[in-house]
Write a protein that holds these residues in place. Structure first.
Motif, short mmCIF file in Angstrom:
data_model
loop_
_atom_site.label_atom_id
_atom_site.label_comp_id
_atom_site.label_asym_id
_atom_site.label_seq_id
_atom_site.Cartn_x
_atom_site.Cartn_y
_atom_site.Cartn_z
N HIS A 6 0.85 -1.19 0.00
CA HIS A 6 0.00 0.00 0.00
C HIS A 6 0.88 1.24 0.00
CE1 HIS A 6 -3.14 2.83 1.05
NE2 HIS A 6 -2.38 3.26 2.04
N VAL A 7 0.58 2.20 -0.90
CA VAL A 7 1.39 3.40 -1.03
C VAL A 7 0.84 4.48 -0.10
CG1 VAL A 7 2.20 5.19 -2.61
CG2 VAL A 7 1.93 2.85 -3.43
N PRO A 8 1.65 5.01 0.81
CA PRO A 8 1.19 6.06 1.72
C PRO A 8 0.78 7.32 0.97
CG PRO A 8 3.25 5.08 2.49
CD PRO A 8 3.04 4.58 1.10
N VAL A 9 -0.01 8.13 1.63
CA VAL A 9 -0.47 9.39 1.06
C VAL A 9 0.71 10.35 0.86
CG1 VAL A 9 -1.90 11.43 1.52
CG2 VAL A 9 -2.76 9.14 2.10
N LEU A 10 0.73 11.03 -0.31
CA LEU A 10 1.74 12.04 -0.63
C LEU A 10 3.17 11.51 -0.43
CD1 LEU A 10 0.15 15.30 0.89
CD2 LEU A 10 0.32 14.67 -1.53
N LEU A 11 3.40 10.27 -0.78
CA LEU A 11 4.70 9.64 -0.50
C LEU A 11 5.86 10.39 -1.15
CD1 LEU A 11 6.37 7.34 0.68
CD2 LEU A 11 5.91 6.04 -1.42
N ASP A 12 5.75 10.70 -2.44
CA ASP A 12 6.86 11.36 -3.13
C ASP A 12 7.16 12.73 -2.54
OD1 ASP A 12 7.20 9.20 -4.81
OD2 ASP A 12 6.01 10.05 -6.44
N ARG A 13 6.11 13.47 -2.19
CA ARG A 13 6.31 14.80 -1.62
C ARG A 13 6.97 14.71 -0.23
NH1 ARG A 13 8.13 19.66 -1.79
NH2 ARG A 13 6.89 21.24 -0.69
N VAL A 14 6.54 13.73 0.57
CA VAL A 14 7.13 13.55 1.89
C VAL A 14 8.63 13.24 1.76
CG1 VAL A 14 7.21 11.98 3.88
CG2 VAL A 14 5.01 12.88 3.08
N VAL A 15 8.98 12.33 0.87
CA VAL A 15 10.39 11.97 0.71
C VAL A 15 11.18 13.17 0.19
CG1 VAL A 15 12.03 10.46 -0.48
CG2 VAL A 15 9.87 9.53 0.37
N ALA A 16 10.59 13.94 -0.72
CA ALA A 16 11.28 15.12 -1.25
C ALA A 16 11.55 16.15 -0.16
CB ALA A 16 10.45 15.75 -2.37
N LEU A 17 10.64 16.29 0.77
CA LEU A 17 10.84 17.24 1.88
C LEU A 17 11.92 16.75 2.84
CD1 LEU A 17 7.14 18.19 2.61
CD2 LEU A 17 8.93 19.78 1.91
N LEU A 18 12.01 15.45 3.04
CA LEU A 18 12.97 14.89 3.99
C LEU A 18 14.37 14.74 3.40
CD1 LEU A 18 10.75 12.10 5.60
CD2 LEU A 18 11.63 14.12 6.77
N ALA A 19 14.45 14.49 2.10
CA ALA A 19 15.71 14.11 1.47
C ALA A 19 16.86 15.09 1.71
CB ALA A 19 15.50 13.88 -0.03
N PRO A 20 16.66 16.42 1.61
CA PRO A 20 17.81 17.32 1.83
C PRO A 20 18.43 17.19 3.22
CG PRO A 20 15.99 18.48 0.78
CD PRO A 20 15.45 17.15 1.20
N ALA A 21 17.64 16.82 4.20
CA ALA A 21 18.16 16.67 5.56
C ALA A 21 18.88 15.35 5.76
CB ALA A 21 17.01 16.78 6.56
N LEU A 22 18.66 14.40 4.85
CA LEU A 22 19.20 13.06 5.04
C LEU A 22 20.38 12.76 4.13
CD1 LEU A 22 15.77 11.15 5.28
CD2 LEU A 22 17.22 11.98 7.16
N ASP A 23 20.87 13.80 3.46
CA ASP A 23 21.96 13.61 2.49
C ASP A 23 23.32 13.75 3.16
OD1 ASP A 23 23.22 13.18 0.08
OD2 ASP A 23 23.12 15.30 -0.52
N GLU A 24 23.56 12.99 4.21
CA GLU A 24 24.87 12.96 4.85
C GLU A 24 25.04 11.61 5.52
OE1 GLU A 24 24.39 14.91 9.22
OE2 GLU A 24 24.51 16.35 7.59
N GLU A 25 26.27 11.17 5.61
CA GLU A 25 26.56 9.85 6.18
C GLU A 25 26.03 9.73 7.59
OE1 GLU A 25 27.54 6.10 5.83
OE2 GLU A 25 28.18 7.51 4.25
N GLY A 26 25.27 8.66 7.85
CA GLY A 26 24.76 8.39 9.19
C GLY A 26 23.55 9.19 9.59
N ALA A 27 22.95 9.95 8.66
CA ALA A 27 21.75 10.73 8.98
C ALA A 27 20.65 9.79 9.46
CB ALA A 27 21.28 11.50 7.75
N VAL A 28 19.93 10.21 10.49
CA VAL A 28 18.88 9.38 11.08
C VAL A 28 17.53 10.06 10.93
CG1 VAL A 28 17.99 8.32 13.20
CG2 VAL A 28 20.46 8.34 12.75
N LEU A 29 16.57 9.30 10.42
CA LEU A 29 15.17 9.72 10.39
C LEU A 29 14.41 8.91 11.42
CD1 LEU A 29 12.58 11.05 9.10
CD2 LEU A 29 12.44 8.98 7.68
N VAL A 30 13.61 9.59 12.24
CA VAL A 30 12.67 8.91 13.11
C VAL A 30 11.33 8.88 12.39
CG1 VAL A 30 11.42 8.96 15.29
CG2 VAL A 30 13.84 9.57 15.23
N ASP A 31 10.89 7.69 11.99
CA ASP A 31 9.54 7.51 11.46
C ASP A 31 8.67 7.21 12.68
OD1 ASP A 31 7.16 6.79 10.29
OD2 ASP A 31 8.05 5.49 8.76
N ALA A 32 8.03 8.26 13.19
CA ALA A 32 7.36 8.16 14.49
C ALA A 32 6.05 7.39 14.43
CB ALA A 32 7.11 9.56 15.04
#
Length: 324
Positions: A6-32
């Motif tokens: 199942h594809v989450p709502v606004l998936l591509d937009r969510v990833v696009a918003l998060l991606a700039p913050a995660l573009d470094e080695e060891g970056a951590v995202l909390v999927d709450a």
């Protein structure tokens, strides 16, 4: 069987918003709000330097998401917790800060699609509605134990139900005859109680009551009220918090928390704001973003989504003046 793809709502937009913050080695995202892991899967696939800590209060969600994300190895860590426990989770994992936090609020497709969980009104099922089925009162407990006044408050506040008091009175009257245990009887009561003209507009007549019961059982607004500042405090400079909400009360809390974090507390007529009093965050979405018609047609749940995002632009300063 629930569709794990199942594809989450606004998936591509969510990833696009998060991606700039995660573009470094060891970056951590909390999927709450891990759910079935759709957001985490997309982030891990597209942000190759990132790790994900997935939090969920639902043990079944953790199990299914763990199976789905097993191929990413130690880039994914699952944690059984409620999302207002973010500080404790990060402390346990030895993380002083993270690069992103994501909330996809409300009930997941998995919970809706498993009848025995009691979230859906389309099938007869036990009135449970607990996201963590191992603890706390059920929806049946709320229906059978709350006073008319408390039921009215729940239905009016969380369900925005116009006929809240009428429904509450009918519930109390009916439970004296027999306690509520399954959803079909509650749905029948709602059909009998809500006037016919009102039943013909605004979707299924049980929608608002079931939403209200779910939010009460899981204490959703209080949890969110605690979780938002914790998430904002957890991100480092350049880190982002992204929130998808599906209820006006949720979105209002998000808007208020983001406004507070992106505002200065100096007098508005001050000609120059000192550097140490500048806002530490900025809102990076213009208002609340919505799904387009094509996505809503493919996934009706997307119709009510409100997406907001925030970025930290300055470090938090502690009472000693040190940045963190």
């Amino acid at each position: 069987m629930v569709d794990a793809r199942h594809v989450p709502v606004l998936l591509d937009r969510v990833v696009a918003l998060l991606a700039p913050a995660l573009d470094e080695e060891g970056a951590v995202l909390v999927d709450a709000t891990l759910g079935l892991g759709g957001h985490s899967e997309a982030v891990l696939a597209r942000c190759e330097l990132a790790r994900v800590v997935g939090i969920d209060r639902d043990p079944e969600a953790l199990r299914r998401a763990g199976e789905r994300l097993a191929g990413f190895g130690d880039r994914f860590t699952a944690v059984h917790a409620v999302y207002d426990e973010i500080p404790a989770v990060l402390d346990e994992l030895g993380l002083a800060s993270v690069r992103g936090v994501l909330f996809d609020l409300g009930v997941s497709s998995m919970q809706l699609d498993v009848p025995e969980r009691g979230f859906a009104y389309a099938v007869d099922a036990p009135l449970d509605m607990r996201m963590d089925g191992s603890t706390g009162p059920t929806a049946a407990d709320v229906l059978n134990d709350y006073s008319v006044g408390d039921l009215t408050r729940v239905l009016s506040t969380y369900g925005e139900e116009r006929f809240a008091r009428r429904i509450a009175q009918a519930i109390v009257r009916e439970r004296e005859r027999e306690p509520f245990s399954t959803s079909a009887r509650l749905v029948a009561l709602l059909y009998d109680t809500i006037p016919a003209p009102a039943r013909r507009t605004g979707g299924h007549p049980a929608k608002r009551t079931f939403q209200a019961l779910r939010m009460e059982v899981n204490d959703e607004l209080a949890v969110l009220r605690r979780a938002l500042p914790a998430a904002i405090d957890a991100i480092s400079v350049g880190g982002r918090v992204v929130v998808e909400s599906y209820h006006s009360l949720e979105d209002r809390l998000v808007k208020q928390a983001f406004a507070e974090a992106s505002s200065s507390d100096v007098p508005p007529d001050l000609p120059v704001v000192p550097e140490d009093r500048q806002p530490t965050c900025r809102v990076i979405t213009r208002g609340a973003e919505r799904a387009d018609d094509a996505e809503i047609a493919a996934n009706p749940r997307a119709a009510s989504v409100r997406l907001r995002a925030l970025e930290r632009v300055r470090p938090v300063r502690t009472t000693t003046g040190a940045a963190r």
